[in-house]
Motif scaffolding. Sequence first.
Motif, PDB file in Angstrom:
ATOM      1  N   LEU A  76       0.849  -1.187   0.000  1.00  0.00           N
ATOM      2  CA  LEU A  76       0.000   0.000   0.000  1.00  0.00           C
ATOM      3  C   LEU A  76       0.885   1.238   0.000  1.00  0.00           C
ATOM      4  CD1 LEU A  76      -2.601  -0.864   2.802  1.00  0.00           C
ATOM      5  CD2 LEU A  76      -2.977  -0.997   0.353  1.00  0.00           C
ATOM      6  N   GLU A  77       0.380   2.321  -0.628  1.00  0.00           N
ATOM      7  CA  GLU A  77       1.056   3.606  -0.524  1.00  0.00           C
ATOM      8  C   GLU A  77       0.073   4.606   0.017  1.00  0.00           C
ATOM      9  OE1 GLU A  77       3.056   5.061  -4.039  1.00  0.00           O
ATOM     10  OE2 GLU A  77       3.983   3.101  -4.312  1.00  0.00           O
ATOM     11  N   LEU A  78       0.578   5.437   0.908  1.00  0.00           N
ATOM     12  CA  LEU A  78      -0.305   6.344   1.612  1.00  0.00           C
ATOM     13  C   LEU A  78       0.197   7.769   1.389  1.00  0.00           C
ATOM     14  CD1 LEU A  78      -2.657   6.024   3.568  1.00  0.00           C
ATOM     15  CD2 LEU A  78      -1.024   6.063   5.421  1.00  0.00           C
ATOM     16  N   MET A 160      -5.978 -10.528   4.438  1.00  0.00           N
ATOM     17  CA  MET A 160      -7.223  -9.990   4.970  1.00  0.00           C
ATOM     18  C   MET A 160      -6.923  -8.780   5.857  1.00  0.00           C
ATOM     19  SD  MET A 160     -10.405 -10.341   4.739  1.00  0.00           S
ATOM     20  CE  MET A 160     -10.998 -11.947   4.255  1.00  0.00           C
ATOM     21  N   GLY A 161      -5.815  -8.847   6.611  1.00  0.00           N
ATOM     22  CA  GLY A 161      -5.394  -7.733   7.457  1.00  0.00           C
ATOM     23  C   GLY A 161      -5.106  -6.480   6.640  1.00  0.00           C
ATOM     24  N   VAL A 162      -4.492  -6.669   5.458  1.00  0.00           N
ATOM     25  CA  VAL A 162      -4.224  -5.524   4.575  1.00  0.00           C
ATOM     26  C   VAL A 162      -5.535  -4.865   4.156  1.00  0.00           C
ATOM     27  CG1 VAL A 162      -3.263  -4.807   2.367  1.00  0.00           C
ATOM     28  CG2 VAL A 162      -2.073  -6.515   3.721  1.00  0.00           C
ATOM     29  N   LEU A 163      -6.540  -5.707   3.851  1.00  0.00           N
ATOM     30  CA  LEU A 163      -7.832  -5.160   3.430  1.00  0.00           C
ATOM     31  C   LEU A 163      -8.482  -4.363   4.555  1.00  0.00           C
ATOM     32  CD1 LEU A 163      -9.369  -8.063   1.313  1.00  0.00           C
ATOM     33  CD2 LEU A 163      -7.981  -6.124   0.581  1.00  0.00           C
ATOM     34  N   VAL A 164      -8.381  -4.885   5.787  1.00  0.00           N
ATOM     35  CA  VAL A 164      -8.956  -4.164   6.930  1.00  0.00           C
ATOM     36  C   VAL A 164      -8.231  -2.830   7.115  1.00  0.00           C
ATOM     37  CG1 VAL A 164      -9.323  -4.201   9.430  1.00  0.00           C
ATOM     38  CG2 VAL A 164      -9.730  -6.264   8.088  1.00  0.00           C
ATOM     39  N   ALA A 165      -6.893  -2.849   7.015  1.00  0.00           N
ATOM     40  CA  ALA A 165      -6.106  -1.624   7.165  1.00  0.00           C
ATOM     41  C   ALA A 165      -6.486  -0.608   6.088  1.00  0.00           C
ATOM     42  CB  ALA A 165      -4.614  -1.948   7.094  1.00  0.00           C
ATOM     43  N   VAL A 167      -9.385  -0.180   4.635  1.00  0.00           N
ATOM     44  CA  VAL A 167     -10.651   0.469   4.971  1.00  0.00           C
ATOM     45  C   VAL A 167     -10.454   1.478   6.093  1.00  0.00           C
ATOM     46  CG1 VAL A 167     -12.942   0.079   5.928  1.00  0.00           C
ATOM     47  CG2 VAL A 167     -12.045  -1.457   4.183  1.00  0.00           C
ATOM     48  N   LYS A 168      -9.618   1.113   7.076  1.00  0.00           N
ATOM     49  CA  LYS A 168      -9.407   2.017   8.207  1.00  0.00           C
ATOM     50  C   LYS A 168      -8.722   3.307   7.773  1.00  0.00           C
ATOM     51  CE  LYS A 168      -9.527  -0.956  12.192  1.00  0.00           C
ATOM     52  NZ  LYS A 168      -8.953  -1.269  13.499  1.00  0.00           N
ATOM     53  N   LEU A 169      -7.862   3.209   6.740  1.00  0.00           N
ATOM     54  CA  LEU A 169      -7.101   4.380   6.324  1.00  0.00           C
ATOM     55  C   LEU A 169      -7.826   5.208   5.281  1.00  0.00           C
ATOM     56  CD1 LEU A 169      -3.590   2.731   6.069  1.00  0.00           C
ATOM     57  CD2 LEU A 169      -4.323   4.418   7.753  1.00  0.00           C
ATOM     58  N   HIS A 171     -10.412   6.871   4.978  1.00  0.00           N
ATOM     59  CA  HIS A 171     -11.027   8.171   5.246  1.00  0.00           C
ATOM     60  C   HIS A 171      -9.996   9.271   5.482  1.00  0.00           C
ATOM     61  CE1 HIS A 171      -9.840   7.099   9.243  1.00  0.00           C
ATOM     62  NE2 HIS A 171     -10.078   8.323   9.620  1.00  0.00           N
ATOM     63  N   MET A 172      -8.779   8.890   5.889  1.00  0.00           N
ATOM     64  CA  MET A 172      -7.832   9.920   6.313  1.00  0.00           C
ATOM     65  C   MET A 172      -6.747  10.238   5.288  1.00  0.00           C
ATOM     66  SD  MET A 172      -5.608   7.890   9.191  1.00  0.00           S
ATOM     67  CE  MET A 172      -4.173   8.934   9.034  1.00  0.00           C
TER      68      MET A 172
ATOM     69  N   LEU B  99     -16.840  -5.732   7.114  1.00  0.00           N
ATOM     70  CA  LEU B  99     -15.500  -5.862   7.664  1.00  0.00           C
ATOM     71  C   LEU B  99     -15.540  -5.866   9.192  1.00  0.00           C
ATOM     72  CD1 LEU B  99     -13.168  -6.233   5.868  1.00  0.00           C
ATOM     73  CD2 LEU B  99     -12.561  -3.839   6.130  1.00  0.00           C
ATOM     74  N   LEU B 152      -5.656 -11.863  12.756  1.00  0.00           N
ATOM     75  CA  LEU B 152      -6.030 -10.748  11.885  1.00  0.00           C
ATOM     76  C   LEU B 152      -5.662  -9.376  12.461  1.00  0.00           C
ATOM     77  CD1 LEU B 152      -7.477 -10.073   9.226  1.00  0.00           C
ATOM     78  CD2 LEU B 152      -9.604  -9.994  10.494  1.00  0.00           C
ATOM     79  N   VAL B 156      -3.223  -6.222  11.252  1.00  0.00           N
ATOM     80  CA  VAL B 156      -3.742  -4.883  10.967  1.00  0.00           C
ATOM     81  C   VAL B 156      -2.888  -3.844  11.681  1.00  0.00           C
ATOM     82  CG1 VAL B 156      -5.698  -3.332  11.257  1.00  0.00           C
ATOM     83  CG2 VAL B 156      -6.096  -5.697  10.582  1.00  0.00           C
ATOM     84  N   ILE B 159       0.540  -3.466   9.956  1.00  0.00           N
ATOM     85  CA  ILE B 159       0.477  -2.753   8.680  1.00  0.00           C
ATOM     86  C   ILE B 159       0.249  -1.263   8.907  1.00  0.00           C
ATOM     87  CG2 ILE B 159      -0.799  -2.521   6.526  1.00  0.00           C
ATOM     88  CD1 ILE B 159      -1.542  -5.611   7.069  1.00  0.00           C
TER      89      ILE B 159
END
Lengths: 210, 212
Positions: A76-78, A160-165, A167-169, A171-172, B99, B152, B156, B159
């Motif tokens: 990912l790049e932010l 799956m953790g990357v996908l969750v991260a 979504v969390k990011l 918005h910002m 999620l 999981l 998270v 990352i």
Amino acid sequence: MPVLSPTDSQSTTGLIACNECDLLQRPIALPAGGWAVCGGCDAPLYRYTPGSLDRALAFSLGAAVLFLIGLTFPILELEIQGNVTSSSLSRTVQQLWKDGLHVFAVLIAATTILLPALELAVMISVLLLLRVRRASAWMPKLLRLLTLVRPWGMTEIFFMGVLVALVKLAHMADIVTGIALWSLGGMMLLLIAASRSFNLRHLWEQVAPQ
Amino acid sequence: MRPSPRTAHALGLYACHTCGLLSRPAREGASSCGRCGSSLRFRKTNSIERAAAYLIAAYILYIPANVLPIMETHSVFGREENTIVSGVAYLWHAGSWGLALIVFIASVVVPVLKLLAMTLLLITAHYQSAWRPLERAKLYRLVELVGRWSMLDVYVVAILAALVQFRPLATVTPRSGALYFGAVVILSMLSAMAFDPRLIWDPAHKESHTHA
Ligand SMILES: [Zn+2]
């Protein structure tokens, strides 16, 4: 799924015991891709997968290539106000180590890099050894190592953790998904396909008892 | 008439726990499988004791894993500490229900169910209960299948910590709760591996043998 019935004959040659309930059963012929299931506890006993070793080799070689891409390129790049950070699998571990979180770094490195790499390496060596058809003293060692390593590789959970991260990011900051994200996703699928084609029980049967 | 179930153990046969080869060693104990070299045992050695030790350790670490923050967010809005539960709540309020549900199941439901399931399996096996062996065997299989997914949240956090490094705008730092949580997952996996599912069936087989 054919279900085996408990044996009642006196001879024990050719029998197999269920891994989970110890019930002795006589193996039966299966259609291609079929599973035999324990008559006592429903546990899967063995599978018949003709020609699956070549497929397993193709899948694991593909997974290895994608793994190398996933390891080095950004996942990912932010971007926040012109500042860009990117994270690859190896950089994630480095960052944790740099922050002094050594145990954490080792945990991530082991479950997402070292053990999946070892699993792939062992599978590929077993399959290559079989291709040259040489009875090798290494074979039992490799198969044992594989049984040991398998539960601890967690690529699919990391993905799956990357996908969750993500979504969390979302918005910002502006997020760019890197090539490594798709490589890891592909590797996850190929790794699952490879271990499904890699018929461990069948391979053990080819090792001659001493 | 159904024949009474015949197990490898009942016939004095060792089923190798690694490669499945059936063998009848000349000598009891101290022998190894002729095919893969693993040491031969009827049942995993001290299965219940080892599984219980891992499980108790997992229970103890489960408390700091949920009470302590798993990560800390610094931003222009201030400092914020996140726990496992607040992470789920955050996703829920952000509208990512799917999620949120996955994370809730992986981080809250699965660890609790796994601890309780292993407790049930260990207690019934210890008292050699013949109660519902098939259901207990399926429970064990489920525990083995889904237990690892609790990692999981640990990923998270890792990352996010690697990505969000915009000093002084925003940074994410992992906190000790994440490490305790990872330890709970690993310990409960070790507990499930140490447990020998044959112990679920041994009392049931013994019972049907005496009735036959
Ligand atoms: Zn069974």
